[in-house]
Design a protein around this motif. Structure first.
Motif, PDB file in Angstrom:
ATOM      1  N   GLY A  45       0.816  -1.201   0.000  1.00  0.00           N
ATOM      2  CA  GLY A  45       0.000   0.000   0.000  1.00  0.00           C
ATOM      3  C   GLY A  45       0.852   1.255   0.000  1.00  0.00           C
ATOM      4  O   GLY A  45       2.033   1.230   0.365  1.00  0.00           O
ATOM      5  N   ILE A  46       0.225   2.367  -0.386  1.00  0.00           N
ATOM      6  CA  ILE A  46       0.953   3.634  -0.420  1.00  0.00           C
ATOM      7  C   ILE A  46       1.416   4.037   0.980  1.00  0.00           C
ATOM      8  O   ILE A  46       2.470   4.655   1.136  1.00  0.00           O
ATOM      9  N   SER A  47       0.656   3.663   2.006  1.00  0.00           N
ATOM     10  CA  SER A  47       1.082   3.999   3.374  1.00  0.00           C
ATOM     11  C   SER A  47       2.377   3.271   3.734  1.00  0.00           C
ATOM     12  O   SER A  47       3.224   3.814   4.447  1.00  0.00           O
ATOM     13  N   THR A  48       2.547   2.056   3.229  1.00  0.00           N
ATOM     14  CA  THR A  48       3.799   1.331   3.463  1.00  0.00           C
ATOM     15  C   THR A  48       4.952   2.048   2.778  1.00  0.00           C
ATOM     16  O   THR A  48       6.038   2.187   3.350  1.00  0.00           O
ATOM     17  N   LEU A  49       4.706   2.534   1.570  1.00  0.00           N
ATOM     18  CA  LEU A  49       5.748   3.279   0.867  1.00  0.00           C
ATOM     19  C   LEU A  49       6.150   4.503   1.700  1.00  0.00           C
ATOM     20  O   LEU A  49       7.340   4.737   1.935  1.00  0.00           O
ATOM     21  N   TYR A  50       5.170   5.263   2.168  1.00  0.00           N
ATOM     22  CA  TYR A  50       5.483   6.480   2.932  1.00  0.00           C
ATOM     23  C   TYR A  50       6.090   6.173   4.301  1.00  0.00           C
ATOM     24  O   TYR A  50       6.808   6.995   4.848  1.00  0.00           O
ATOM     25  N   ARG A  51       5.812   5.018   4.851  1.00  0.00           N
ATOM     26  CA  ARG A  51       6.435   4.630   6.117  1.00  0.00           C
ATOM     27  C   ARG A  51       7.952   4.455   5.928  1.00  0.00           C
ATOM     28  O   ARG A  51       8.735   4.790   6.794  1.00  0.00           O
ATOM     29  N   HIS A  52       8.329   3.940   4.775  1.00  0.00           N
ATOM     30  CA  HIS A  52       9.759   3.729   4.480  1.00  0.00           C
ATOM     31  C   HIS A  52      10.413   4.966   3.868  1.00  0.00           C
ATOM     32  O   HIS A  52      11.597   5.224   4.103  1.00  0.00           O
ATOM     33  N   PHE A  53       9.661   5.675   3.066  1.00  0.00           N
ATOM     34  CA  PHE A  53      10.204   6.819   2.318  1.00  0.00           C
ATOM     35  C   PHE A  53       9.236   7.992   2.454  1.00  0.00           C
ATOM     36  O   PHE A  53       8.209   8.014   1.784  1.00  0.00           O
ATOM     37  N   PRO A  54       9.556   8.953   3.298  1.00  0.00           N
ATOM     38  CA  PRO A  54       8.617  10.046   3.567  1.00  0.00           C
ATOM     39  C   PRO A  54       8.335  10.944   2.366  1.00  0.00           C
ATOM     40  O   PRO A  54       7.329  11.640   2.346  1.00  0.00           O
TER      41      PRO A  54
END
Length: 182
Positions: A45-54
């Motif tokens: 999910g996009i939230s997983t992406l943002y958790r790793h890469f702000p």
């Protein structure tokens, strides 16, 4: 007090999936690919992406690091080469013989933002710096040549039309960089 734990295996796996997906997406679809598309390609999910890469820059930096892994491994192999000239030749020649597609991606990613450009510059200088410094210390690097000059020459060789032209360009550049005195 309990010792802090490192990232869980699934977190590490997700992060690497995102970096790999971004690398492939940038190569196949260009730099305009969206973060949503990258997350979808990584099957997270996009939230997983943002958790790793702000932000996008953080992801670009991670992809640059991933692309630079091969060059870092080459730099580590050069360390034990005793002859400073041979070590420099190996690093310079290796830098000029990157996979054309990946080299283009590296250059394009490095131009996406000031942060990415600075990160790419640090990666390159960290890899080429030690061999360059060793050659300079023994008086065999042409006076006045900077690491920036060497990076520019490598980029120039990368645009040669054919492998044969690239080899010839590298030989000419090395002849101009390395002095015969010592």
């Amino acid at each position: 007090m309990a010792s802090p734990r490192g990232p869980r295996k699934d977190q590490l796996r997700n992060r690497q999936q995102l970096v790999t997906a971004a690398r492939e997406a940038f190569a196949e679809d260009g730099l305009d690919v969206t973060l949503d598309q990258i997350a979808g390609r990584a099957e997270v999910g996009i939230s997983t992406l943002y958790r790793h890469f702000p932000d996008r820059d953080a992801l670009v930096v991670a992809v640059l690091d991933d692309l630079g892994r091969t060059a870092r491994e080459r730099a580590e192999r050069v360390g034990p080469i005793e002859d400073p000239e041979e070590a420099f030749r190996v690093m310079f020649s290796g830098g000029c013989h990157l996979d054309e597609r990946e080299n283009l991606i590296v250059l394009r990613l490095g131009a996406t933002s000031p942060r990415a450009q600075q990160h790419l510059y640090r990666l390159v200088t960290d890899m080429l710096g030690p061999a360059t410094d060793r050659l300079r210390e023994v008086g065999k690097l042409r006076p006045g040549v900077t690491i920036e000059d060497i990076v520019t020459l490598i980029r120039m060789a990368d645009v040669a039309e054919s492998p044969a032209q690239r080899v010839k360009a590298v030989e000419i550049m090395l002849d101009g960089l390395i002095t015969r005195r010592a």
